[in-house]
Design an enzyme around this catalytic site. Structure first.
Site, short mmCIF file in Angstrom:
data_model
loop_
_atom_site.label_atom_id
_atom_site.label_comp_id
_atom_site.label_asym_id
_atom_site.label_seq_id
_atom_site.Cartn_x
_atom_site.Cartn_y
_atom_site.Cartn_z
N GLU A 222 -15.31 1.85 12.26
CA GLU A 222 -13.79 1.89 11.72
C GLU A 222 -13.71 0.44 10.83
OE1 GLU A 222 -11.73 3.47 10.27
OE2 GLU A 222 -11.47 5.63 12.24
N GLU A 225 -15.97 0.85 8.45
CA GLU A 225 -15.84 2.13 6.48
C GLU A 225 -14.14 1.92 5.66
OE1 GLU A 225 -16.63 6.21 10.11
OE2 GLU A 225 -14.78 5.67 9.30
N GLU A 226 -13.69 1.44 6.59
CA GLU A 226 -12.36 0.57 5.96
C GLU A 226 -12.59 -0.74 5.19
OE1 GLU A 226 -8.85 0.48 7.92
OE2 GLU A 226 -8.99 2.75 8.52
#
Length: 338
Positions: A222, A225-226
């Site tokens: 995460e 990805e972010e």
């Protein structure tokens, strides 16, 4: 429906074909006959998903048969199934098309057979291609257990005692990543969609754990990805359980401390409006954070950990004797090792 008659001990074998087949009078093992029919395209277990059961009965079709056939062996088709670990059976249908009428006939014969065997739960995994078989199965007493993108799981409890089948999965698992650098700055993002869209609130990178994914790995994913930041999982600092939060399912949310391995931010264009390194106290004193008790608690835990006065749960690889697969036990490794 065609029948194959053997000359001695007189077996009758029924198949889904309109042709009558002649065999010589020599007795042939059933496995050999089965392979012969497979080769000729007359029998296909992969298509029908069947098993075969034998029942003995006295022939009464005609006087001449009664005098020459003392005993017949009837072979019936039932759904192919494997035993589960709890006294039930599991049927996994292939995605080859099947007529609903044929399915009902097989299902009824199978249920009768499994009841005689004392089976308990019957599970049928139907691929999405066989959606036409859902209604007939429901009419025979099955109900929905759960569904995924490519299959539906139906289940039926056979005994007259109380249903003891386990319910479907009840929780979704999420993660929030507390990523702090040596400058006492925390990685925060603003979202383009969802409840925080347009609010100006800065929050930790968050997301849902994928199927088959460990919590520690989900947190690393995460963050990448972010925000485009490489990171290393350190500890689980806290977790929250809530209910009726996602299609009436419960939710587990784990706050994970992460160590950054890179520092140049590259926000995810599709979901993230902005991302930055922010002084921790600036994040913690946001009105939105201070307004919500849960966020205040999380901010206090992260601050205490940052100051070296809190020990979370490290991920310790382990293997159980049940599955022989690697998993993680999350524990306070600092106190265990001391």
């Amino acid at each position: 429906m065609a029948c194959v008659k053997f000359a001695s001990r007189f077996s009758i074998l029924c198949f889904a074909t309109s042709r009558t087949l002649n065999l010589n009078s020599k007795i042939r093992p059933f496995s050999t006959v089965k392979q012969t029919f497979k080769a000729k395209g007359k029998l296909n277990d992969a298509r029908f998903g069947i098993s075969l059961i034998r029942r003995f009965w006295m022939s009464s079709s005609s006087p001449s048969q009664e005098s020459s056939e003392k005993q017949t062996q009837q072979v019936e088709r039932i759904l192919d199934a494997r035993d589960d670990d709890h006294g039930g059976v599991m049927v996994e249908m292939t995605n080859e098309s099947m007529d609903a009428g044929v399915f009902v006939s097989l299902l009824r014969a199978s249920l009768s057979h499994w009841r005689q065997q004392g089976k308990k739960g019957v599970w049928i995994k139907l691929p999405i291609e066989l959606v036409n078989l859902v209604e007939p199965a429901v009419k025979e007493g099955f109900y929905y257990h759960h569904a995924e993108a490519k299959y539906i799981m139906l289940v039926h409890w056979l005994p007259s005692i109380a249903n003891a089948l386990p319910a479907s999965a009840s929780h979704r698992v999420g993660v929030g990543a507390f990523v702090v650098n040596k400058k006492n700055e925390v990685l925060v993002v603003q979202e383009k969609s969802g409840a925080f869209r347009g609010t100006g609130v800065w929050k930790f990178p968050t997301g849902v754990v994928d199927e088959g994914e460990d919590i520690c790995d989900a947190a690393v994913r995460e963050v990448k990805e972010e925000a485009g930041i490489d990171s290393k999982f350190v500890e689980i600092l806290a977790f929250r359980q809530s209910h009726k939060s996602f299609f009436d399912k419960s939710d587990l949310f784990f706050v994970c401390m992460m160590q950054p391995l890179s520092f140049d931010i590259k926000p995810q264009e599709a979901e993230i409006e902005a991302a930055q390194w922010m002084p921790y106290e600036e994040y913690a004193t946001q009105p939105f954070v201070q307004k919500h008790e849960l966020l205040r608690y999380i901010a206090d835990v992260c601050r205490t950990k940052k100051d070296g006065r809190y020990s979370g749960f490290s991920a310790v690889p382990t293997i159980t004797s049940f599955s022989k697969k690697k998993s993680y036990l999350y524990l306070n490794k600092k106190d265990v090792d001391s």
